[in-house]
Design a protein around this motif. Structure first.
Motif, PDB file in Angstrom:
ATOM      1  N   GLY A   1      36.868  39.834  38.840  1.00  0.00           N
ATOM      2  CA  GLY A   1      38.183  40.017  39.445  1.00  0.00           C
ATOM      3  C   GLY A   1      38.775  38.765  40.043  1.00  0.00           C
ATOM      4  N   GLY A   2      38.147  37.606  39.842  1.00  0.00           N
ATOM      5  CA  GLY A   2      38.701  36.360  40.350  1.00  0.00           C
ATOM      6  C   GLY A   2      38.270  36.040  41.764  1.00  0.00           C
ATOM      7  N   LEU A   3      38.942  35.058  42.354  1.00  0.00           N
ATOM      8  CA  LEU A   3      38.555  34.581  43.683  1.00  0.00           C
ATOM      9  C   LEU A   3      38.850  35.601  44.783  1.00  0.00           C
ATOM     10  N   ASP A   4      39.795  36.508  44.525  1.00  0.00           N
ATOM     11  CA  ASP A   4      40.134  37.507  45.542  1.00  0.00           C
ATOM     12  C   ASP A   4      39.294  38.771  45.415  1.00  0.00           C
ATOM     13  N   SER A   5      38.346  38.787  44.490  1.00  0.00           N
ATOM     14  CA  SER A   5      37.492  39.965  44.330  1.00  0.00           C
ATOM     15  C   SER A   5      36.619  40.144  45.572  1.00  0.00           C
TER      16      SER A   5
END
Length: 517
Positions: free
Chosen positions: A404-408
């Motif tokens: 989900g990327g860095l904000d996961s």
């Protein structure tokens, strides 16, 4: 009208009392919590090594809950009971002043009862608090080691141990309840005696030949109506007073941690600009003990690591490998000698500044609950493109994108990722610091060979010009390094280039290599 005025005044005073205790209790609880967590954050590592985690959890859960909620509540009740008791004494004094003298024997019996009960219940509450800590510790250990427990089929042993701790706790709680019932029975008997005494005194006083008389039947009824709840109020007062004392045990236990030793945060020498610049590390006759009664973990060792070198530290279990990093990060103070980084004695530096300028990848990778960006860059100093670049170099970019990327959101302890992925993420976190000194504490011990190879290749290519100190678990990880240090029982027994030491069949390193095949 008079009764209405009294009701209004009583309501206002009750509201003021309730608000004062609620507001004052909240302010005091916040102050105690802030002071406690500040003390523990600044406590040395040795304190956490010697203190069971269940004991610390008990302070921050049960004891702080008591200070937050139970203590202000019971103090409020104590004040209300005290004022009510004072009012009854004033009314009885108005009815007949000499009646107070007749209450002296009853007060003597009451004081003996409350002294005996208070001393007993106070110690029972301490036992209750002490017996609760092993339950927290056992529960936490079982959760952390559940996979190992299942692997060795030791479920019954740990369940039996937990039930044993729980049974001991229930014994103390049961004893506390029995002590309370013991007091209640005696107070009821005392109350019956006081009501009987007032009734008998009223009957004899009505004949006119008794020195104490209530004067009118109305005063007799007033005395009986106030004497009847007197002992129940005395019981409530004693119970609330005793409960306050018992709740103060939690304050006592929390205040014990206010006196834990603190790390020396300040330093005599300040840092200016970017440090370290070269990454030169020097140990001069360093001796370190974890406990004064134990043998030294590092015994008068001296070595120099030039800036930009990749150095491995090997040795058997307990040889003192990790102690080198403990001394470098000042997790444990050294007894003798000095450690220099770029010519600066680290004992003269502020300890927070020292640790913030060094990077480390621990043996057991740990991620905090929160976003992945906060885990990789807690202080928010790096741009997103820089974070993605480091993740790609650490061969973990694809896994982060799929998550989900860095904000996961990272789950507790980083269980969203495998152990190998967590290790690579910890390496990315260390590389983002751009420190000139990188320490690897057996970071390949818990991962597979493929992930260990990825980790090793990433360090070799991305850490050129960086001083890398590797606490080695596998001999294969130190064969390509610039130099190795071999420790045995805290003593530096051998150092040099791995290839040169391999050519000497009598060297300690050669014997390690032969034993690992």
């Amino acid at each position: 009208m008079v009764l209405c005025i009294f009701c209004i005044i009583n309501s206002i005073l009750t509201l003021v009392r309730a608000f004062s205790f609620a507001f004052g209790g909240l302010k005091a609880a916040v102050h105690v919590h802030s002071a406690l967590i500040s003390k523990l954050i600044n406590a040395p590592t040795q304190f956490f090594d010697q203190t069971p985690s269940g004991r610390i959890l008990n302070r921050f859960s049960s004891d702080l809950y008591t200070i937050d909620d139970s203590l202000p509540f019971i103090l409020n009740i104590l004040l209300a009971n005290f004022v009510g008791l004072l009012g009854i004494i004033l009314v009885l004094s108005y009815v007949q002043v000499l009646f107070l003298l007749l209450l002296l024997p009853f007060w003597y019996i009451y004081s003996k009862l409350q002294f005996f009960y208070r001393s007993t219940s106070r110690e029972l509450r301490r036992l209750d608090s002490v017996s609760r800590s092993p339950i927290y510790a056992s529960f936490t250990e079982t959760l952390d080691g559940s996979s190992t427990i299942r692997a060795f089929k030791s479920e019954e042993h740990f369940v039996a141990r937990f039930i044993e701790h729980l049974t001991l706790y229930q014994r103390t709680s049961y004893s506390e309840i029995i002590a309370s019932l013991w007091l209640s029975l005696r107070l009821q008997l005392l109350g019956a005696m006081i009501v009987l005494f007032v009734a008998v005194m009223a009957v004899f006083g009505s004949r006119g030949n008794f020195p104490i008389s209530f004067g009118t039947p109305g005063l007799v009824g007033l005395a009986l109506s106030y004497a009847a709840p007197l002992v129940s109020l005395l019981g409530s007062f004693l119970t609330s007073f005793t409960e306050t004392e018992k709740e103060m045990v939690s304050v006592e236990r929390v205040l014990q941690y206010m006196d834990v030793p603190q790390e020396e945060v300040s330093g005599r020498q300040s840092l200016s600009g970017k440090w370290p610049v070269q990454g030169l590390v020097e140990f001069h006759n360093v001796t370190m003990r974890y406990i004064s009664t134990l043998p030294p973990a590092l015994n008068n060792i001296s070595f120099t690591i030039q800036g930009g070198m990749h150095v491995g530290v090997i040795g058997r279990t307990g040889a003192g490998k990790s102690s080198i990093l403990n001394a470098l990060f000042r997790l444990t103070p050294v007894c003798n000698g000095e450690i220099l980084v770029d010519g600066i004695n680290i004992n003269h530096l502020p300890i927070r500044k020292l640790r913030s300028h060094l990077a480390v990848v621990p043996q057991s990778p740990f991620l905090f609950q929160g976003s992945l960006r906060d885990n990789l860059d807690p202080l928010g100093l790096s741009e997103d493109w820089r974070i993605w670049e480091i993740l790609e170099k650490c061969k973990v970019k694809a896994e982060v994108e799929s998550a989900g990327g860095l904000d996961s959101n990272v789950k507790e302890s980083g269980c969203s990722f495998s152990v190998g992925q967590r290790q690579l993420l910890c390496l990315a976190r260390a590389l983002l610091k751009s420190s000139k000194i990188l320490c690897l504490d057996e970071c390949t011990a818990n991962i597979d060979v493929h992930t260990a190879s990825l980790l090793h290749n990433t360090i070799s290519t991305e850490c050129k010009g960086v001083t890398v100190i590797t606490i080695a678990h596998r001999i294969s990880t130190v064969l390509d390094l610039d130099s190795i240090l071999i420790l045995d029982r805290g003593i530096l027994v051998e150092q040099g280039k791995p290839q040169h030491l391999l050519q000497d069949d009598s060297s300690t390193f050669s014997s390690f290599v032969r034993a690992s095949k």
